[in-house]
Design a protein around this motif. Structure first.
Motif, PDB file in Angstrom:
ATOM      1  N   HIS A 206      41.256  78.809  54.517  1.00 26.94           N
ATOM      2  CA  HIS A 206      41.170  77.114  54.237  1.00 26.94           C
ATOM      3  C   HIS A 206      42.377  76.333  54.911  1.00 26.94           C
TER       4      HIS A 206
ATOM      5  N   LEU B 171      41.743  73.054  57.449  1.00 26.15           N
ATOM      6  CA  LEU B 171      42.315  71.766  57.365  1.00 26.15           C
ATOM      7  C   LEU B 171      42.999  71.315  58.635  1.00 26.15           C
TER       8      LEU B 171
ATOM      9  N   THR C  27      40.555  69.934  60.796  1.00 28.34           N
ATOM     10  CA  THR C  27      40.126  68.737  60.413  1.00 28.34           C
ATOM     11  C   THR C  27      41.141  67.487  60.837  1.00 28.34           C
TER      12      THR C  27
ATOM     13  N   ARG D  88      34.970  69.112  57.267  1.00 26.58           N
ATOM     14  CA  ARG D  88      35.007  69.949  55.888  1.00 26.58           C
ATOM     15  C   ARG D  88      33.799  70.880  55.619  1.00 26.58           C
TER      16      ARG D  88
END
Length: 223
Positions: free
Chosen positions: A38, A42, A45, A99
């Protein structure tokens, strides 16, 4: 990719056969993935959001066009506040879209650098080894064979007594056989072949004694 009951049987039988000639204990673990990645999602992103901001800085006419089209078609000039507002909205939309897209784990893994994947697989293997195999045998002769399917990576972690006699490069052929089989869609065959080769190495350095007992489970553990 999941392992079938036949794969489990093959690996468990290979472990039993290998341990018949050595005092070493082989633990086999298969995981779908070693990390959720994850943090990688991020990072990508945030990078996409900064790219949007950079593009607006290079092409300010885009923000002016959006302002005239959606807010005030009669405006001769675009106020500074409109630029900031449009940039904020576009960055927020970019964040949400990225996301959603990166919620799909295969995409997160594909966008994760190979070195990062290798480090995460190694860290997970070490964690599992310390939990389930390290110093769990009388002679400190435990070996973990760990396969992480989504990353197409594997690790062999050996206990202290084995590590002092067997250098990491000795396991190279076993690792190559395993990874090649996984890429062909035959993880069970690869695990069994690797276990067989590990058993040969262990039998050479740690032959089975008459009082040897089975201290760790032979079955394949799938996480």
């Amino acid at each position: 990719m999941r392992l079938s009951e036949d794969d489990h049987r093959k690996v468990s039988e290979a472990v039993t056969a290998a341990e018949a000639h050595t005092s070493g204990e082989i633990v086999t673990i298969v995981a779908g993935a070693s990390d959720r990645y994850h943090d990688v999602a991020l990072h990508w992103t945030v990078l996409a959001m900064l790219l949007v901001l950079a593009l607006l800085a290079v092409f300010p006419g885009v923000a002016a066009g959006i302002h005239q089209t959606l807010i005030d078609g009669w405006a001769q000039e675009t106020p500074a506040s409109a630029y900031y507002t449009i940039a904020l909205v576009l960055m927020a939309l970019t964040f949400l879209v990225c996301r959603v897209l990166l919620a799909w784990r295969p995409l997160r893994i594909a966008l994760t650098p190979g070195a990062t994947r290798s480090r995460r697989v190694r860290a997970k293997a070490v964690q599992l080894f310390r939990t389930g195999a390290e110093k769990k045998t009388i002679g400190a002769t435990g070996v973990l064979l760990y396969l992480s399917l989504d990353e197409h990576r594997a690790e062999i972690i050996a206990d202290e007594a084995i590590h002092s006699r067997v250098t990491p490069d000795v396991w190279g052929h076993a690792m190559a056989s395993l990874v090649a089989a996984v890429k062909d869609g035959r993880p069970g065959d690869g695990m069994a072949a690797a276990v067989e080769e590990i058993g040969v190495v262990l039998a050479e350095h740690f032959p089975r004694g008459s009082d040897d007992t089975n201290e760790l489970p032979d079955r394949l553990i799938e996480l």
